[in-house]
Scaffold this active site. Structure first.
Site, PDB file in Angstrom:
ATOM      1  N   GLU A  97      84.154  -1.754  20.420  1.00  9.98           N
ATOM      2  CA  GLU A  97      85.004  -2.416  21.419  1.00  9.98           C
ATOM      3  C   GLU A  97      84.446  -3.786  21.819  1.00  9.98           C
ATOM      4  OE1 GLU A  97      86.759   1.634  23.531  1.00  9.98           O
ATOM      5  OE2 GLU A  97      85.075   0.600  24.464  1.00  9.98           O
ATOM      6  N   GLU A 135      90.715   5.782  19.121  1.00  8.86           N
ATOM      7  CA  GLU A 135      90.551   6.506  20.386  1.00  8.86           C
ATOM      8  C   GLU A 135      91.898   6.656  21.078  1.00  8.86           C
ATOM      9  OE1 GLU A 135      87.512   5.117  23.040  1.00  8.86           O
ATOM     10  OE2 GLU A 135      85.990   4.967  21.443  1.00  8.86           O
TER      11      GLU A 135
END
Length: 761
Positions: free
Chosen positions: A195, A267
């Site tokens: 991320e 995710e």
């Protein structure tokens, strides 16, 4: 008519027809037989394994968040539920916690054993090497010793950081070489960084250079499988992936930028984590299935549930700060590794249906744009047989629509999967008599026998002649002013003592003759003592202002501040600058004590002598009556409970155990030397919970964890998981177990209960 039937026999008959038409079985993956070399490539449509396109469902399962003996139970259930890939980080700070020269891979840190089991259960693996992991894991997975490297800047185009990252990643790749797919292992994907795109701009041009260096370095390791980088839309040489609650609307921009990359959702946040002082977040299963179906309708070919099994933040591994010990995450497999219904069974059925129509999906290109039947109603058609009809409206009224000469009723915020004019799956449909929130924690019962055989106690202040509060041993550090906590503790303990000798002056008292302590900045929590006598507590971000009561109104005393961390930050830029402990000014009245000469010491005495290992040399005080009147009932008391295990079930596949700590306040637990983690009976303070929404199957509209919670005005966590193999200390003939507790404030250990839940799978 194509309206859905409340009859699962029809659904499975249709599914059987589809399976026969496609010549496939539902349990179709024969991934990892023997040491077969697995060739993994990709194009813009999907991952390609040994020349075959794959529609893949993945589940995040983090190996250190349960015990070794639970791994096969959890992995088997995952395989049976249609999961194809196990997604896990590798956690740098459990493998090298104290120095770069040590390596720890024992117990539930034994990643090679975990990977062996993945292969045994015919499961692929996505190994997220990072080395930054986030994961609500303390310090984002970074070992604390990194902070001591001069001039290091984490996750930056910084030579010191890149050196350490290179050394660790090279070690991981070499250590796990046999587990990569080209060598016959189960690992088919690997991730570098995590991320980073969400924080990259905070590092400026160095951030851009670092992101490029990260993937270039990763690819230089030549592991022979694709690399991914989630939320990283400026790197072409790794597969960019999406994280979030919904990712269907990300696909078009992803393909516009990277037409040769498949659309992966690394995710799908299937729930959310919980902080101390918060109620439990829940995410409706209908919303998860809706988000899944939309992602696949738009062309996605890999979905990972974060988390599929959340487990427990044992020891001091929870991050945050303020994240509770449970990492249940409202996942399909609950904290104890058992089905969380109806999320588990409905997700399993979804996987089976989609696996059966895999070839219809992947052998056709997704439509460039959906067909709109009316406002909020869209269709994605694959070939002549398969359609996804979506109603993304939030009106509670169902819509009746026509498609391919058939009439369908579609609920709001739902997707119908249609095959040959019949409904294979309706994401809004819940079978009759379904029990919601039907999971382990709601079905625990106390052991029906008096299992506590004896209770012992001792104050931490009495464990040596120097007392607590930082007096007297080689671990102490003297300084004019308080030193930042992590420099003292090296994160080997939550606890750090700050002590100074005080002689009050006229500046110490207010007009009423009272003494007030003020600490202007501290993190995360403090207990205040004067000459070993408790005065009060405070936690950040509030200002600490506390009235002191010196013994016999003495004008000279020792001020002792016990500072505590409650998990280290796991998501932030520039984490190398992270600090804890006493960071501001310390005043008594207007008398400034900040430069009053301070003594600092890491840990409680009991921790430093490892009292939790049940050393028989400790002079425990016996409480023969086991009544609360015989207990010390003072802050910083250690309790030792000997409990009987005679007659308790030992079948790990069907029995789980936990401790009910409702009679206690705040502290830590060890069972047979295993650290269960922090406990804290702080109450969830949200004023609005949505228990009725859950019971009434309300799911319409975009999910937000702050608006969908249960158990307001109850402790955030009162039940603490105890793995059965830890309870029996890996020997099921053991007749007793030892529980060690440090209670920071006060509590009644007589009322601690061992709970069990006999599971019927």
């Amino acid at each position: 008519m194509g309206t859905i039937k409340n009859n699962f026999q029809l659904l499975w008959l249709i599914l059987l027809i589809v399976v026969l038409v496609n010549g496939k079985s539902i349990n179709k993956n024969n991934n990892n037989n023997k040491n077969e070399i697995i060739n993994v490539t990709y194009d813009g449509r999907s991952l390609i394994i040994n020349g075959e396109r794959k529609l893949l469902f993945s589940g995040s399962i983090h190996y250190p968040r349960t015990s070794e003996e639970m791994w096969p139970i959890i992995l088997k259930q995952s395989k049976d539920a249609g999961i194809d890939i196990i997604d896990t980080y590798i956690f740098w700070n459990i493998h090298q916690p104290n120095s770069p020269s040590e390596y720890y891979f024992d117990g539930n840190a034994n990643i090679t054993k975990f990977l062996d089991l993945c292969k045994e259960f015919d499961l692929y693996v996505n190994l997220r090497i990072g080395p930054y992991v986030c994961a609500e894991w303390t310090y984002g997975g970074f070992p604390i010793w990194l902070k001591e490297i001069p001039n290091i800047v984490y996750r930056d185009y910084n030579q010191q950081w890149m050196n350490e990252m290179s050394i660790w990643m090279e070690f991981v790749v070499k250590y796990l070489d046999n587990y990569f797919a080209p060598n016959g292992g189960p690992i088919i994907l690997a991730q570098v960084e995590n991320e980073y795109g969400w924080l990259e701009q905070e590092y400026g041009i160095n951030g851009t250079e670092y992101a490029k260096w990260s993937i270039d370095f990763a690819k230089s390791l030549n592991i022979g499988i694709p690399w991914i980088m989630c939320q990283q839309n400026d790197i072409e040489s790794a597969i960019n992936t999406c994280n979030g609650y919904y990712c269907h609307d990300w696909i078009s921009s992803h393909w516009e930028q990277f037409p040769n990359q498949p659309s992966f959702w690394t995710e799908n946040w299937i729930g959310w984590f919980e902080n101390w002082g918060q109620a439990k977040p829940k995410r409706p299963v209908q919303d998860i299935l809706y988000s899944n179906a939309r992602f696949i309708a738009y062309g996605g070919s890999l979905i990972n549930y974060y988390m599929w099994f959340g487990g427990t933040n044992f020891g001091r591994t929870s991050g945050g700060p303020w994240i509770i010990t449970s990492y249940d995450y409202d996942a399909p497999l609950d904290e104890f590794g058992q089905p969380n219904e109806p999320k588990f069974s409905l997700s399993s059925k979804f996987h089976q249906v989609l696996h059966a129509i895999e070839s219809d999906l992947l052998n056709n290109q997704p439509p460039k744009s959906p067909t709109f039947l009316s406002q909020f109603i869209e269709v994605h058609q694959y070939g002549i047989n398969l359609s996804f009809i979506t109603n993304y409206g939030t009106s509670t009224t169902p819509k009746i629509i026509q498609w391919m000469n058939q009439t369908y009723t579609i609920q709001p915020w739902s997707v119908l999967i249609i095959y040959n004019n019949e409904i294979l799956f309706d994401t809004s449909f819940i079978p009759p008599n379904t029990l919601f929130n039907n999971n382990t924690i709601n079905n625990f019962k106390p052991i029906n026998q008096n299992i506590i055989q004896s209770i012992f106690q001792i104050s931490d202040f009495n464990l040596n002649s120097g007392g607590g509060g930082g007096d007297g041993d080689g671990n102490s550090v003297n300084s004019v002013s308080p030193i930042e906590q992590l420099l003292i503790t090296k994160d080997t303990s939550d606890y750090c003592w700050y002590s100074t000798n005080v002689t009050t002056t006229s500046l110490s008292y207010n007009e009423k003759g009272n003494i007030f302590l003020t600490i202007t900045e501290f993190y995360d929590y403090v207990h205040i003592f004067i000459d070993n006598e408790y005065q009060g507590s405070a936690f950040s971000p509030s200002l600490c202002q506390l009235q002191l009561n010196p013994i016999n109104n003495s004008t000279t005393f020792q001020l002792q501040i016990l500072s505590m961390t409650i998990g280290l930050e796991n998501y932030a830029s520039h984490m190398e600058n992270y600090t804890r402990g006493i960071l501001g000014s310390i005043l008594i009245g207007s008398q400034n004590l900040t430069n009053n000469q301070w003594l600092m010491k890491s840990g409680l005495i009991g921790e430093n002598i490892k009292i939790f290992n049940n050393d028989n040399t400790i002079n425990w005080q016996t409480s023969p009556s086991s009544s609360s009147s015989s207990l010390i009932q003072k802050p910083l008391t250690w309790y030792k409970l000997n409990i009987s295990l005679v007659g308790l079930p030992i079948d790990i596949s069907s029995t789980v155990y936990a401790l009910d700590m409702s009679s206690m306040n705040k502290g830590m637990i060890w069972v047979n030397g295993y650290s269960i983690g922090r406990y804290w009976l702080i109450e969830a303070t949200q004023s609005i919970c949505n228990q009725s929404a859950i019971e009434n199957y309300s799911y319409i509209g975009e999910y937000d964890p702050s608006n969908y919670r249960i158990d307001c005005n109850k402790p955030s966590q009162s039940i603490y998981s105890v793995p059965i193999d830890w309870l029996f200390n890996n020997n099921y003939n053991n007749q007793y177990a030892t529980i060690i507790i440090i209670e920071e404030l006060n509590g009644n250990p007589n009322e601690i209960q061992l709970l069990s839940n006999k599971i019927i799978n």
